[in-house]
Design a protein around this motif. Structure first.
Motif: not given
Length: 121
Positions: A15, A66, A84
Motif C-alpha cells: 500500500g 498505480r 499502492s
C-alpha cells in the motif's frame, strides 16, 4: 555508450509508495524513448512503464493506475512513481533507453545495477 544509474528503491509495506530515479548519460536523452523494467527472482525481465520522447506513456495492466513514468529532459533523468504497492511488485527495477518497434519498446543500452524494491505484506 549509454550509462544508466537507478536509485530510490527500498523496503516498503504493501500500500505504500516509492519514487525511483534513473540518471542517464551517453545518449541524446530528449530524443529517446525510456522505459522501466523489473525482474523478480526466477522470472524474466518485464516492462513496467515506458515513455516516448514526446511524452506518450505505456503501462501493462499489472501496474496501470498505480505506476507513473515521467521524464526531465533538462536533467537527463527518468522517474517511476509507484503507489499502492503490492508484494508482487517486489523485484529489481531497471531503466533503459529503448527503440520503438511497432508497439514494443526494445531496450538498447547496457543494463545498470538496478534498484531493489521489496514490498512486505
Amino acid at each position: 555508450q549509454v550509462q544508466l544509474v537507478e536509485s530510490g528503491g527500498g523496503l516498503v509495506q504493501a500500500g505504500g509508495s516509492l519514487r525511483l530515479s534513473c540518471a542517464t548519460s551517453g545518449i541524446i536523452f530528449k530524443s529517446n524513448a525510456m522505459a522501466w523494467y523489473r525482474q523478480a527472482p526466477g522470472k524474466q525481465r518485464e516492462l513496467v512503464a515506458a515513455i516516448t520522447s514526446g511524452g506518450r506513456t505505456t503501462y501493462p495492466d499489472s501496474v496501470k493506475g498505480r505506476f507513473t513514468i515521467s521524464r526531465d529532459n533538462d536533467k537527463n533523468t527518468v522517474y517511476l512513481q509507484m503507489s499502492s504497492l503490492k508484494p508482487e511488485d517486489t523485484a529489481v527495477y531497471y531503466c533503459n533507453a529503448a527503440f520503438i518497434i511497432g508497439d514494443t519498446f526494445v531496450p538498447f543500452g547496457s543494463w545498470g545495477q538496478g534498484t531493489q524494491v521489496t514490498v512486505s505484506s
